[in-house]
Design an enzyme around this catalytic site. Structure first.
Site, PDB file in Angstrom:
ATOM      1  N   HIS A 263       0.843  -1.194   0.000  1.00 33.99           N
ATOM      2  CA  HIS A 263       0.000   0.000   0.000  1.00 33.99           C
ATOM      3  C   HIS A 263       0.871   1.233   0.000  1.00 33.99           C
ATOM      4  CE1 HIS A 263      -3.195   2.822   0.978  1.00 33.99           C
ATOM      5  NE2 HIS A 263      -4.023   1.872   0.581  1.00 33.99           N
TER       6      HIS A 263
ATOM      7  N   ASP B 117      -8.024  -5.111  -0.547  1.00 34.74           N
ATOM      8  CA  ASP B 117      -8.489  -5.998  -1.612  1.00 34.74           C
ATOM      9  C   ASP B 117      -8.227  -7.476  -1.324  1.00 34.74           C
ATOM     10  OD1 ASP B 117      -9.579  -4.166  -3.482  1.00 34.74           O
ATOM     11  OD2 ASP B 117      -7.563  -3.539  -4.049  1.00 34.74           O
TER      12      ASP B 117
END
Ligand code: ACO
Ligand code: OAA
Length: 373
Positions: free
Chosen positions: A259, A310
Site C-alpha cells: 500500500h 483488496d
C-alpha cells in the site's frame, strides 16, 4: 522550472479534505473523525454514506429521510434501460459501469447544475443506482431478471438478493454491509483523486465519477480484488508457498499486498480477514481462507508486505457467492458514496487542479520540411 517530482506523487499532499484521514504508520483510518474500528460492524452503509455526503452520523429521522431518498433514486433512466442489455453483451463489468453511469447523466433531473442542493441529490441517486446497475448488468448477461428492490431493506440486503437471486441470511447481510462501510472512502486514493481533478474543472458529478470508475478498474487499485481471487484459483492448494515465492523471485507483484500509505496492517484488512475466516467456517469451505493465510505469511516473510483491503475482500465476496468479475464493481457500489462526497467537497471550495511537470524531452530541435526528415 519545477522541482524534481516524486514518482507517482508519493507523499505529495494534493488536497484538503474533511472526509477521511489515514495514519499510515499506526494503521488507522477515520471517516470524519470516527475510527473505522468503531464504525465497522456497528454502522450501516447508509449511515456511513450520510456521514460522508451530509457531514454527520444521521439521527433516526435523518436516516429514514436519506433511505427514502435512496429508495426513490433507484429508478434507472430511459437511456440506461434502452441500452443495458446491449452493453451487457459487449462490455466487461467495469467497462459497462463506466458506460452506464455516463448514460445515466442523460435522464438525471439535476444534470446541468453543480449547486450544493443538486449535488446532494445526485450523490444520493448515484449511490442508490450503483448496486442496481451491477445487479441489472449481471442479470442481463445471464438471461435473468432482477427481483424488485425492497424499500424496507438497505443497499447491502437488496444488492445480495438481486445479484444472487436468493434470500441472503441476516448474517450475510451484516457482513456485506460491513464490507460496504469499509470501502466507502480512503483519502486521496487514485480514483478519488481522478474524481476531484475532473470536478475541479467544474465538470458535473457524473463526469467525475465516470473518471473515478475508469481509475478504480485498474489492477493496481480496485481491480486487485478480482486478481486476488484469480490467483487463489490458479494455485494448487498444497503449493501456495512455492508458487508465491516463485512469483516474487520472478519480480511479479502479488495482488492484494502493499500500500502506498500504510506501513503496517491496513485496518480494513483486519476486519476482512476475520469475516473471511467466519464465512469459511460457516460455508465449510476453508480452502481459500487457508490459502490466503499462507500467502500472507509467505509475502510477509519474503517482502515484509501486508495485505491491503483488496486481499481478504476477495474471499469474503467469494464466500458470499458474488461472481469474481463483479468484485471490483462491488467496490464501486461502496466507493460511490466517497467519490460523490469528494465532488461535493471539491465544488464547495474549488480551485482548478493543475500541477506542474518536469520536462525530460529533447530541447533545441531544428524543424525540417517533411521530405527532409
Ligand atoms: C484499494 C487499493 O487500491 S489497495 C492496492 C491494490 N493494489 C494491489 O494490491 C496491487 C499490488 N500492490 C502494488 O502494486 C503496490 O503495493 C501498490 C500499487 C498498492 C502501492 O504501490 P507503491 O507505493 O507505488 O509501491 P511500488 O509499486 O513502488 O512498490 C515498492 C516496492 O515494493 C514492491 N511491491 C509492492 N507491492 C508489491 C506486491 N504486491 N508484490 C510484490 N512486490 C511488491 C515493488 O515491487 C517495489 O519493489 P522494488 O523497490 O524492489 O522495485
Ligand atoms: O488509498 C489507496 O491508495 C488505495 C486504497 O486502499 C483505497 O482506495 O481504498
Amino acid at each position: 522550472m519545477a522541482d524534481k517530482p516524486t514518482k507517482g506523487l508519493a507523499d505529495v499532499v494534493a488536497a484538503s479534505t474533511a472526509l477521511s484521514d489515514i495514519d499510515g504508520k499506526a494503521g488507522r483510518l477515520f471517516y470524519r473523525g470516527y475510527d473505522i474500528h468503531d464504525l465497522a460492524g456497528r454502522t450501516t452503509f447508509e449511515e456511513a454514506a450520510h456521514l460522508l455526503q451530509r457531514g454527520t452520523l444521521p439521527t433516526g429521522a435523518q436516516l429514514a429521510k436519506y433511505r427514502a431518498e435512496l429508495a426513490g433514486g433507484q429508478t434507472l433512466g430511459a437511456l440506461v434501460e434502452e441500452n443495458l442489455s446491449k452493453i451487457a453483451e459487449k462490455q466487461t463489468p467495469m467497462e459497462a459501469l463506466r458506460t452506464l453511469v455516463s448514460l445515466a447523466t442523460a435522464d438525471d433531473p439535476d444534470k446541468s447544475s453543480n449547486s450544493p442542493e443538486a449535488n446532494q441529490r445526485k450523490a444520493a441517486r448515484l449511490t442508490a443506482q450503483q448496486g442496481i446497475l451491477v445487479a441489472r448488468y449481471h442479470a442481463a448477461r445471464s438471461g435473468n431478471t432482477v427481483p424488485e428492490a425492497d424499500p424496507a431493506l438497505g443497499v447491502a440486503a437488496n444488492f445480495l438478493h438481486q445479484v444472487s437471486n436468493r434470500t441472503p441470511t441476516p448474517r450475510e447481510i451484516e457482513i456485506f454491509d460491513t464490507c460496504l462501510v469499509l470501502h466507502a472512502d480512503h483519502t486521496m486514493n487514485a480514483s478519488t483523486f481522478a474524481a476531484r481533478v475532473c470536478a475541479a474543472t467544474l465538470a458535473d458529478m457524473h463526469s467525475a465519477v465516470v473518471a473515478a470508475i475508469g481509475t478504480l478498474k485498474g489492477p493496481l487499485h480496485g481491480g486487485a480484488n478480482e486478481q486476488v481471487m484469480r490467483t487463489l484459483e490458479s494455485i494448487e492448494p498444497s503449493r501456495v508457498a512455492g508458487v508465491v515465492r516463485g512469483k516474487l523471485a520472478a519480480g511479479e507483484k502479488i495482488m492484494g499486498f502493499g500500500h502506498r500509505v500504510y506501513k503496517t496492517e491496513d485496518p480494513r484488512a483486519t476486519h476482512l480477514r476475520r469475516l473471511s475466516e467466519e464465512l469459511s467456517e460457516s460455508t465449510g469451505d476453508r480452502t481459500f481462507y487457508r490459502m490466503s493465510r499462507e500467502m500472507e505469511e509467505v509475502v510477509f516473510a519474503e517482502k515484509k508486505l501486508y495485505p491491503n483491503v483488496d486481499f481478504y475482500a476477495a474471499t469474503v465476496y467469494h464466500y458470499l457467492g458474488i461472481p469474481t468479475d463483479l468484485f471490483t464493481p462491488v467496490f464501486s457500489v461502496s466507493r460511490m458514496s466517497g467519490w460523490t462526497a469528494h465532488v461535493i467537497e471539491q465544488h464547495a471550495d474549488n480551485r482548478l487542479i493543475r500541477p506542474d511537470s518536469e520536462y525530460i524531452g529533447e530541447r533545441d530541435q531544428k524543424w525540417k520540411p517533411i521530405d527532409e526528415r
